[in-house]
Design a protein around this motif. Structure first.
Motif, PDB file in Angstrom:
ATOM      1  N   VAL A 175       0.239  -1.142  -0.048  1.00 31.20           N
ATOM      2  CA  VAL A 175       0.251  -0.203  -0.421  1.00 31.20           C
ATOM      3  C   VAL A 175       0.970   1.096   0.148  1.00 31.20           C
ATOM      4  CG1 VAL A 175      -2.132   1.368   1.282  1.00 31.20           C
ATOM      5  CG2 VAL A 175      -2.222  -1.457   1.059  1.00 31.20           C
ATOM      6  N   PHE A 176       1.771   1.449   1.125  1.00 29.52           N
ATOM      7  CA  PHE A 176       2.764   2.487   1.036  1.00 29.52           C
ATOM      8  C   PHE A 176       3.494   2.042  -0.962  1.00 29.52           C
ATOM      9  CE2 PHE A 176       2.231   2.494   4.789  1.00 29.52           C
ATOM     10  CZ  PHE A 176       2.857   3.721   6.419  1.00 29.52           C
ATOM     11  N   ILE A 177       3.721   1.208  -0.915  1.00 28.45           N
ATOM     12  CA  ILE A 177       4.348   1.748  -2.431  1.00 28.45           C
ATOM     13  C   ILE A 177       3.702   2.187  -3.483  1.00 28.45           C
ATOM     14  CG2 ILE A 177       5.155   0.212  -4.211  1.00 28.45           C
ATOM     15  CD1 ILE A 177       6.260  -1.557  -2.465  1.00 28.45           C
ATOM     16  N   ALA A 178       2.247   1.835  -3.570  1.00 28.23           N
ATOM     17  CA  ALA A 178       1.258   2.384  -4.215  1.00 28.23           C
ATOM     18  C   ALA A 178       0.938   3.539  -4.378  1.00 28.23           C
ATOM     19  CB  ALA A 178      -0.285   1.345  -4.124  1.00 28.23           C
ATOM     20  N   ASP A 179       1.100   3.712  -3.208  1.00 30.05           N
ATOM     21  CA  ASP A 179       0.990   5.463  -2.653  1.00 30.05           C
ATOM     22  C   ASP A 179       2.457   6.235  -3.086  1.00 30.05           C
ATOM     23  OD1 ASP A 179      -0.305   7.739  -1.157  1.00 30.05           O
ATOM     24  OD2 ASP A 179       1.011   8.078  -0.209  1.00 30.05           O
ATOM     25  N   ALA A 180       3.198   5.927  -3.381  1.00 28.27           N
ATOM     26  CA  ALA A 180       4.429   6.413  -3.299  1.00 28.27           C
ATOM     27  C   ALA A 180       4.694   6.791  -4.789  1.00 28.27           C
ATOM     28  CB  ALA A 180       5.919   6.038  -2.814  1.00 28.27           C
ATOM     29  N   MET A 181       4.360   6.143  -5.886  1.00 25.23           N
ATOM     30  CA  MET A 181       4.437   6.078  -7.248  1.00 25.23           C
ATOM     31  C   MET A 181       3.121   6.184  -7.483  1.00 25.23           C
ATOM     32  SD  MET A 181       6.753   3.985  -7.881  1.00 25.23           S
ATOM     33  CE  MET A 181       7.295   5.320  -6.319  1.00 25.23           C
ATOM     34  N   GLY A 182       2.266   7.270  -7.332  1.00 31.47           N
ATOM     35  CA  GLY A 182       0.898   8.005  -7.147  1.00 31.47           C
ATOM     36  C   GLY A 182       0.105   7.498  -7.457  1.00 31.47           C
ATOM     37  N   ALA A 183      -0.949   5.998  -7.263  1.00 32.38           N
ATOM     38  CA  ALA A 183      -1.673   5.438  -6.937  1.00 32.38           C
ATOM     39  C   ALA A 183      -3.296   6.965  -6.540  1.00 32.38           C
ATOM     40  CB  ALA A 183      -2.346   4.536  -6.078  1.00 32.38           C
ATOM     41  N   ARG A 184      -3.976   6.479  -8.214  1.00 31.19           N
ATOM     42  CA  ARG A 184      -5.443   7.464  -7.726  1.00 31.19           C
ATOM     43  C   ARG A 184      -6.246   6.973  -6.267  1.00 31.19           C
ATOM     44  NH1 ARG A 184      -8.780   8.228 -12.442  1.00 31.19           N
ATOM     45  NH2 ARG A 184      -9.023   6.024 -12.903  1.00 31.19           N
ATOM     46  N   SER A 185      -6.348   5.806  -6.288  1.00 28.56           N
ATOM     47  CA  SER A 185      -7.240   4.647  -5.180  1.00 28.56           C
ATOM     48  C   SER A 185      -6.299   3.787  -4.800  1.00 28.56           C
ATOM     49  CB  SER A 185      -8.621   4.715  -5.850  1.00 28.56           C
ATOM     50  OG  SER A 185      -8.442   3.839  -6.778  1.00 28.56           O
ATOM     51  N   ILE A 186      -7.026   2.798  -3.922  1.00 25.04           N
ATOM     52  CA  ILE A 186      -5.849   1.909  -3.392  1.00 25.04           C
ATOM     53  C   ILE A 186      -7.348   1.400  -2.610  1.00 25.04           C
ATOM     54  CG2 ILE A 186      -4.000   0.713  -1.846  1.00 25.04           C
ATOM     55  CD1 ILE A 186      -2.067   3.675  -1.759  1.00 25.04           C
ATOM     56  N   THR A 187      -7.187  -0.024  -3.327  1.00 22.89           N
ATOM     57  CA  THR A 187      -8.479  -1.083  -2.384  1.00 22.89           C
ATOM     58  C   THR A 187      -7.538  -2.652  -1.853  1.00 22.89           C
ATOM     59  OG1 THR A 187     -10.065   0.007  -3.886  1.00 22.89           O
ATOM     60  CG2 THR A 187     -10.258  -2.111  -2.437  1.00 22.89           C
ATOM     61  N   LEU A 188      -8.212  -2.424  -0.314  1.00 21.76           N
ATOM     62  CA  LEU A 188      -7.591  -3.478   0.107  1.00 21.76           C
ATOM     63  C   LEU A 188      -8.438  -4.902  -0.529  1.00 21.76           C
ATOM     64  CD1 LEU A 188      -6.422  -2.422   3.287  1.00 21.76           C
ATOM     65  CD2 LEU A 188      -4.738  -2.172   1.348  1.00 21.76           C
ATOM     66  N   ALA A 189      -7.647  -6.435  -0.765  1.00 26.03           N
ATOM     67  CA  ALA A 189      -8.660  -7.375  -0.588  1.00 26.03           C
ATOM     68  C   ALA A 189      -8.284  -8.385   0.411  1.00 26.03           C
ATOM     69  CB  ALA A 189      -8.802  -7.257  -2.490  1.00 26.03           C
ATOM     70  N   GLY A 190      -8.294  -9.170   1.107  1.00 25.68           N
ATOM     71  CA  GLY A 190      -7.550 -10.027   1.409  1.00 25.68           C
ATOM     72  C   GLY A 190      -6.558  -9.424   2.518  1.00 25.68           C
ATOM     73  N   MET A 191      -6.981  -8.416   3.377  1.00 31.77           N
ATOM     74  CA  MET A 191      -6.229  -7.528   4.182  1.00 31.77           C
ATOM     75  C   MET A 191      -7.155  -7.691   5.838  1.00 31.77           C
ATOM     76  SD  MET A 191      -3.241  -6.354   3.236  1.00 31.77           S
ATOM     77  CE  MET A 191      -3.209  -5.018   3.799  1.00 31.77           C
ATOM     78  N   ASP A 192      -6.494  -8.998   5.386  1.00 30.30           N
ATOM     79  CA  ASP A 192      -8.106  -9.368   7.056  1.00 30.30           C
ATOM     80  C   ASP A 192      -7.071  -8.588   8.561  1.00 30.30           C
ATOM     81  OD1 ASP A 192     -10.195 -11.615   6.519  1.00 30.30           O
ATOM     82  OD2 ASP A 192      -8.662 -11.209   5.251  1.00 30.30           O
ATOM     83  N   LEU A 193      -5.876  -8.619   8.749  1.00 25.47           N
ATOM     84  CA  LEU A 193      -5.319  -8.087   9.394  1.00 25.47           C
ATOM     85  C   LEU A 193      -5.987  -8.520  11.442  1.00 25.47           C
ATOM     86  CD1 LEU A 193      -5.250  -4.636   8.773  1.00 25.47           C
ATOM     87  CD2 LEU A 193      -3.644  -6.466   7.908  1.00 25.47           C
ATOM     88  N   GLY A 194      -5.760 -10.090  11.060  1.00 18.12           N
ATOM     89  CA  GLY A 194      -6.206 -10.818  12.263  1.00 18.12           C
ATOM     90  C   GLY A 194      -4.631 -11.392  12.208  1.00 18.12           C
ATOM     91  N   SER A 195      -5.269 -12.745  13.381  1.00 19.01           N
ATOM     92  CA  SER A 195      -4.523 -13.959  13.907  1.00 19.01           C
ATOM     93  C   SER A 195      -4.564 -15.204  13.089  1.00 19.01           C
ATOM     94  CB  SER A 195      -4.357 -13.826  15.632  1.00 19.01           C
ATOM     95  OG  SER A 195      -5.950 -14.264  15.567  1.00 19.01           O
ATOM     96  N   VAL A 196      -5.036 -15.457  12.900  1.00 19.95           N
ATOM     97  CA  VAL A 196      -5.750 -16.171  11.429  1.00 19.95           C
ATOM     98  C   VAL A 196      -5.180 -16.376  10.403  1.00 19.95           C
ATOM     99  CG1 VAL A 196      -6.731 -17.983  10.455  1.00 19.95           C
ATOM    100  CG2 VAL A 196      -7.585 -17.124  12.600  1.00 19.95           C
ATOM    101  N   ILE A 197      -4.390 -17.543  10.116  1.00 17.40           N
ATOM    102  CA  ILE A 197      -3.085 -17.083   8.682  1.00 17.40           C
ATOM    103  C   ILE A 197      -3.781 -17.907   7.833  1.00 17.40           C
ATOM    104  CG2 ILE A 197      -1.124 -18.013   7.904  1.00 17.40           C
ATOM    105  CD1 ILE A 197       0.229 -18.496  10.832  1.00 17.40           C
ATOM    106  N   GLY A 198      -3.710 -16.920   6.668  1.00 18.83           N
ATOM    107  CA  GLY A 198      -4.720 -18.034   5.155  1.00 18.83           C
ATOM    108  C   GLY A 198      -3.758 -18.650   5.388  1.00 18.83           C
TER     109      GLY A 198
END
Length: 259
Positions: A175-198
């Motif tokens: 996400v930081f890379i996308a922002d640094a490269m000038g993305a217009r919008s950034i959408t997260l998918a599969g970013m659960d950020l919990g304790s369960v490992i996918g």
């Protein structure tokens, strides 16, 4: 994220997880040496992302649901999504995309995902953004010589050909890379950020719950929320997680994101 700002985050992460700045720096130096004659120009990555709508696919438990929604849509909708969005896969998520017949435009990896699929993504022409840290020096030695489309990052002070855009885990760093490269919008998918490992997070079975994983995901969430307070990009979230500054949307809303 400027170095002066990132180093504050890095020190917090290093202290919490007992990382070694010496080992991290050694990994960055090694990576710099290995890519000195073959690293892609950063403008190649910028051309892919700048001014575009981006989806960052993490390797969380909800990844398959997001991909199934995209791939099961009618052909015209699927084609519109694929033509409109830049697909960035965080490490093991590259396998899931390839298994669904999708070539990631960019893969952000510290090389602990499935090596077969990382190499496959590279062979298909994905830009491989490879990250150096003290724990992956052996993987760097093994895999980097095999990659052709490579740009490199570090979590310590950057070198002339090894960059630091901020971000810690493969997902939030993407996400930081996308922002640094000038993305217009950034959408997260599969970013659960919990304790369960996918199932795509690691190439072999890992414990369902991990105290280290929890700490890493907490830092990832904090970093994403920090980025949200500073970026001009519009931020959305298809994942079940709640991240301050990211608007939760449904798959059906993807094509409703306005210019």
């Amino acid at each position: 994220m400027k170095w002066e700002e990132w180093v504050v985050w890095y020190n917090r992460i290093k202290d919490a997880l007992n990382y070694s700045i010496v080992d991290d720096s050694s990994a960055a130096t090694l990576l710099s040496t290995l890519i000195k004659d073959k690293a892609l120009d950063l403008e190649r990555l910028r051309t892919v992302i700048e001014g575009k709508d981006v989806i960052v696919f993490g390797a969380g438990p909800s990844l398959l649901e997001s991909l199934s929604s995209i791939c099961s849509s009618d052909p015209s909708t699927h084609a519109r999504i694929r033509s409109r969005f830049v697909f960035i896969a965080a490490d093991g998520a590259s396998r899931a995309l390839i298994e669904h017949g999708i070539r990631p435009d960019v893969v952000v990896t510290d090389l602990d995902g499935d090596h077969e699929y990382l190499l496959c993504a590279d062979a298909l022409g994905s830009i491989m953004v490879v990250h150096a840290h003290g724990d992956n020096i052996n993987l760097i030695k093994f895999l980097v010589p095999l990659l052709r489309n490579i740009i490199c990052t570090t979590q310590v002070r950057p070198l002339h050909n090894v960059h630091n855009f901020g971000g810690f885990t493969d997902g939030d760093r993407a996400v930081f890379i996308a922002d640094a490269m000038g993305a217009r919008s950034i959408t997260l998918a599969g970013m659960d950020l919990g304790s369960v490992i996918g199932q795509y997070s690691k190439p072999k079975p890992y414990p369902v719950n991990s105290s280290v994983k929890v700490v890493k995901m907490k830092f990832a969430k904090q970093l994403l929320e920090h980025l949200a307070s500073q970026t001009n990009a519009r931020l959305y979230n298809l994942s079940p997680s709640s991240i301050e500054g990211f608007t939760n949307i449904a798959y059906e809303d993807l094509l409703q994101i306005k210019d």
